[in-house]
Every structure is written in C-alpha cells, then in structure tokens.
Design a protein around this motif. Structure first.
Motif, PDB file in Angstrom:
ATOM      1  N   MET A   1       4.864  -3.243  -1.040  1.00 41.85           N
ATOM      2  CA  MET A   1       6.312  -3.061  -0.919  1.00 41.85           C
ATOM      3  C   MET A   1       7.052  -3.871  -1.989  1.00 41.85           C
ATOM      4  O   MET A   1       8.021  -3.377  -2.584  1.00 41.85           O
ATOM      5  N   ASN A   2       6.586  -5.089  -2.260  1.00 46.38           N
ATOM      6  CA  ASN A   2       7.201  -5.901  -3.321  1.00 46.38           C
ATOM      7  C   ASN A   2       7.065  -5.210  -4.678  1.00 46.38           C
ATOM      8  O   ASN A   2       7.988  -5.226  -5.488  1.00 46.38           O
TER       9      ASN A   2
ATOM     10  N   LEU B   1       0.538   5.165   2.219  1.00 40.85           N
ATOM     11  CA  LEU B   1       0.511   3.752   2.586  1.00 40.85           C
ATOM     12  C   LEU B   1       0.375   3.555   4.095  1.00 40.85           C
ATOM     13  O   LEU B   1      -0.335   2.659   4.546  1.00 40.85           O
ATOM     14  N   PHE B   2       1.051   4.408   4.883  1.00 44.72           N
ATOM     15  CA  PHE B   2       1.043   4.239   6.336  1.00 44.72           C
ATOM     16  C   PHE B   2       0.225   5.302   7.059  1.00 44.72           C
ATOM     17  O   PHE B   2       0.348   5.464   8.270  1.00 44.72           O
TER      18      PHE B   2
ATOM     19  N   LYS C   1      -5.656  -2.678  -5.307  1.00 45.79           N
ATOM     20  CA  LYS C   1      -6.840  -2.700  -4.443  1.00 45.79           C
ATOM     21  C   LYS C   1      -6.806  -3.943  -3.566  1.00 45.79           C
ATOM     22  O   LYS C   1      -6.466  -5.029  -4.017  1.00 45.79           O
ATOM     23  N   ASN C   2      -7.142  -3.741  -2.288  1.00 49.26           N
ATOM     24  CA  ASN C   2      -7.184  -4.822  -1.301  1.00 49.26           C
ATOM     25  C   ASN C   2      -5.883  -5.645  -1.305  1.00 49.26           C
ATOM     26  O   ASN C   2      -5.899  -6.868  -1.245  1.00 49.26           O
ATOM     27  N   ALA C   3      -4.761  -4.953  -1.390  1.00 48.39           N
ATOM     28  CA  ALA C   3      -3.446  -5.597  -1.396  1.00 48.39           C
ATOM     29  C   ALA C   3      -2.818  -5.459  -0.008  1.00 48.39           C
ATOM     30  O   ALA C   3      -3.067  -4.481   0.700  1.00 48.39           O
ATOM     31  N   SER C   4      -2.017  -6.428   0.357  1.00 48.15           N
ATOM     32  CA  SER C   4      -1.319  -6.333   1.642  1.00 48.15           C
ATOM     33  C   SER C   4      -0.180  -5.326   1.511  1.00 48.15           C
ATOM     34  O   SER C   4       0.313  -5.058   0.404  1.00 48.15           O
TER      35      SER C   4
ATOM     36  N   ARG D   1      -1.639  -6.174   6.606  1.00 50.53           N
ATOM     37  CA  ARG D   1      -2.751  -5.220   6.579  1.00 50.53           C
ATOM     38  C   ARG D   1      -3.111  -4.901   5.136  1.00 50.53           C
ATOM     39  O   ARG D   1      -2.257  -4.667   4.293  1.00 50.53           O
ATOM     40  N   LYS D   2      -4.406  -4.912   4.824  1.00 45.95           N
ATOM     41  CA  LYS D   2      -4.891  -4.666   3.461  1.00 45.95           C
ATOM     42  C   LYS D   2      -5.076  -3.165   3.232  1.00 45.95           C
ATOM     43  O   LYS D   2      -5.563  -2.445   4.109  1.00 45.95           O
ATOM     44  N   VAL D   3      -4.668  -2.722   2.041  1.00 44.19           N
ATOM     45  CA  VAL D   3      -4.774  -1.311   1.682  1.00 44.19           C
ATOM     46  C   VAL D   3      -5.193  -1.176   0.222  1.00 44.19           C
ATOM     47  O   VAL D   3      -5.066  -2.119  -0.558  1.00 44.19           O
TER      48      VAL D   3
END
Length: 190
Positions: free
Chosen positions: A62-63, A102-103, A54-57, A84-86
């Motif tokens: 990707m990491n 994700l995109f 939650k609220n991760a870039s 960008r936060k997702v």
C-alpha cells in the motif's frame, strides 16, 4: 466633427477588443476547469501501475502504491491484517485489478472513491438481517461539516457494521438490544 467620430470609433474598437479578450480568457478558464473535473473523476480508471514485490507486507505494498500514485488508503489496522505477506507482480495494471489480486482469498473488499481507497472486511459492508431491530441512517461529517467516506460504523459488542459511502452516508440495521454505535476512521492522510 470627424475627429470626434474617429475617437468614438476608436473607443468602441478598444472596448470591443477588451470584451473579446475577456470572453476568450473566460472560455480558456472554463475549458481548463472542465478538463480538470474530467481528469479528477477518471484518475482511478486511467492510472496504471507496475509493482514487483516478493514477501512484502500488505502495508508495504500500500505504501508503494501511495508513493507511485495519488491514491491513499483508508482502513483500520484492527480490522485489516496489514502485516500479511504477499507476492505481487503486475505491469501497467489498473488499481482495481491490483487490489483484486492483493486481497484475493480474503474477506477484504475495496472501494475506490476518486483517489481514496477504502478497505473493509466484507461483513462490515453488508447489513446483516439477523435479529432485525430498527434501522439507523445518518451522515458522518468532519469538524468543517464535510462528509467523511470510509468511516467504519459498528454496533458495539457485535459484528454488525457498515462503511460510510462517498458522501459519508450510512444505513445500519440494529439488532434488538443494540445501544451504542462505534465510529472509527483510521488511515487518513492529507
């Protein structure tokens, strides 16, 4: 005479036994090699991942994907907003479904090439038809002569660009007064 005959038969049996062992070992090695090739080609189709962030870039997601799998990303942070936060919550999903989510709602497209995931803006993956000049084709290779997939090729000073395919090949239509191509390759990890 009988002793000589027995020795000849024993040596033939020994030779036959060795040949049989060599053939069996060769078959096992061949089967392992074929199995490895099949496993390599289908890794992206069979690997399922679970993520709950939650609220991760995008970069953090990707990491996490790289840490939980054998995938790695190829992208340019100048072209992709990785800050960008997702929010992402998936359970046992294939990588293509995760990347779609994700995109979603962006102009970023993804291409999975074996274990490499190439990210690029949609505008760089399509050859534009505005002001058609000539078409340039080529192959981008590393210092060892190996093709490089996922290299961004852009006409300097324009938004005309393309990303090299899995064999490092590209074909780009140049606007009339184009003079310079810019190649960039960021994010490779061994």
């Amino acid at each position: 005479m009988e002793k000589i005959r027995k020795k000849i038969l024993q040596s033939d049996d020994l030779w036959s036994s060795k040949l049989l062992k060599i053939m069996k070992n060769t078959l096992v090695i061949l089967l392992l090699a074929v199995g490895q090739v099949i496993a390599t080609e289908s890794y992206s189709q069979t690997t399922a991942l679970s993520l709950n962030m939650k609220n991760a870039s995008i970069k953090e997601v990707m990491n996490q994907i790289e840490n939980k799998s054998e995938f790695y990303f190829l992208y340019s942070s100048k072209l992709i907003d990785v800050e960008r936060k997702v929010n992402i919550n998936v359970s046992n999903e294939k990588i293509s479904k995760i990347l779609d989510q994700l995109f979603e709602g962006t102009d970023i497209i993804h291409t999975v090439l074996e274990r490499q995931i190439v990210l690029a803006p949609k505008m760089l993956t399509e050859t534009t038809t505005q002001q058609q000049g000539k078409t340039i084709t080529g192959t981008v290779k590393d210092s060892n002569g190996q093709p490089l997939p996922g290299v961004t090729v852009v006409v300097k000073g324009t938004s005309v660009g393309i990303v090299t395919d899995s064999n490092g090949k590209y074909s780009i239509s140049l606007p009339e007064k184009a003079e310079v191509l810019v190649f960039s390759f960021v994010g490779m990890k061994h």
